[in-house]
Design an enzyme around this catalytic site. Sequence first.
Site, short mmCIF file in Angstrom:
data_model
loop_
_atom_site.label_atom_id
_atom_site.label_comp_id
_atom_site.label_asym_id
_atom_site.label_seq_id
_atom_site.Cartn_x
_atom_site.Cartn_y
_atom_site.Cartn_z
N ASP A 94 -7.82 -5.30 -0.09
CA ASP A 94 -8.34 -6.19 -1.14
C ASP A 94 -8.13 -7.66 -0.83
O ASP A 94 -8.82 -8.52 -1.39
CB ASP A 94 -7.65 -5.88 -2.48
CG ASP A 94 -7.82 -4.45 -2.91
OD1 ASP A 94 -8.98 -3.98 -2.93
OD2 ASP A 94 -6.82 -3.78 -3.21
N HIS B 225 0.85 -1.19 0.00
CA HIS B 225 0.00 0.00 0.00
C HIS B 225 0.88 1.23 0.00
O HIS B 225 1.94 1.25 0.64
CB HIS B 225 -0.91 0.00 1.23
CG HIS B 225 -2.06 0.95 1.12
ND1 HIS B 225 -1.94 2.30 1.39
CD2 HIS B 225 -3.36 0.75 0.76
CE1 HIS B 225 -3.10 2.88 1.19
NE2 HIS B 225 -3.98 1.98 0.81
#
Length: 392
Positions: free
Chosen positions: A321, A268
């Site tokens: 996700d 991320h």
Amino acid sequence: MSEKKQNDNGFPNISRGLAEVLFDTTKISKIDGEEGKLLYRGISINELVEKSCFEETAYLLIYGTLPTQSQLDTFISFLARENDLPRQILDIIFTLKEAHPTEVLRTAISALGAMNREKSISNSNDFRKHAMSLMAKVPNIISAHLSFRENKKYSPAPMKLSFAANFYYLLTGQIPTKQEEKIIDKLLILHADHGSNASSFATRVAISTESDIYAALTSAISTFAGARHGGAIERVMTMINEISEPGNASSYVKRKQEMNQPVMGFGHRVYKTEDPRAFHIRKIAQSISYKNKEDNNYKILEALVDAMEPYINKGVNINVDFYASIIYHSLGLPKDLYVSIFATGRMPGWVAQAQEQFENNILIRPLLHYIGENNVEYLNIEHRNTIVGEQI
């Protein structure tokens, strides 16, 4: 962050991808990437996901404070009243029934803007109402498309349900159990906002040009669908199917590293530790996988975590996700709906981001540093002998 305009070589300091660039202030969400914390309007996501509901969290993001019971009831009634789709929009959705659900959602929102003759808004209250009306319609847009492509009759939910329960019904045709309703509710809360990510930035850029909320949310969904943003959630399920068994996870990671390709669901731009949203989604994924006796997918993901441990220790941790895809799979939802479901949860965040930009607007206009040639002479066409690039 450096204030210098040039580096030691006299070259301008450039933050590619606008990494770590602060372009404005916000009161919506706080992300602490070092500690792995996420706050909506100052309230920890950990509290909201355990104590709140999606409607209350949406109100918090959009209005800036938790509602009273009367305010919440009014908000819920507004969403229920505004969720109907015009006949013209249903016709467009039917025409596009073979398209990807995210493409249909994007197009339907744009078309709603084309139909609206009162898009010119001068005050925050009207802006908010238009935006919330769009938010209310999103589940029905997704449901109508799902019905049409399966050659079924589209019908809205038959009774008064919570936003999460209504959404589940629209996707499956069944009233959810309390557990199923709570799962959808928690996922919507966890997806609701995440600062100036790519789609929220696109929302703000559109509003900064004084485009309307329809254009801004069309921009948001278009951006969100990309494989390096919300579209990644579909690729996680594809990865799981490719691995097929937990024992294959280690070789899969090794192969991806040798090809210099990412392992979906890891890494991320902001978080250097575990994404706080992923912590909650992981618990849901584990619970629903074992309850439904479909634990192979969960075991594959856990095996991937083990195989990725050297990279996790370097800050490449699981993101939002990673586990969400197997929850949707366990609920029996088609893989190509995952992005649209995620986008449904993100709507209040996009609305809040758009409104904050609207209320304190300035044109967002970054610069590019030119590195091409200078003072190139124009050649008449008969003197051009060198072919650059491919022929059309």
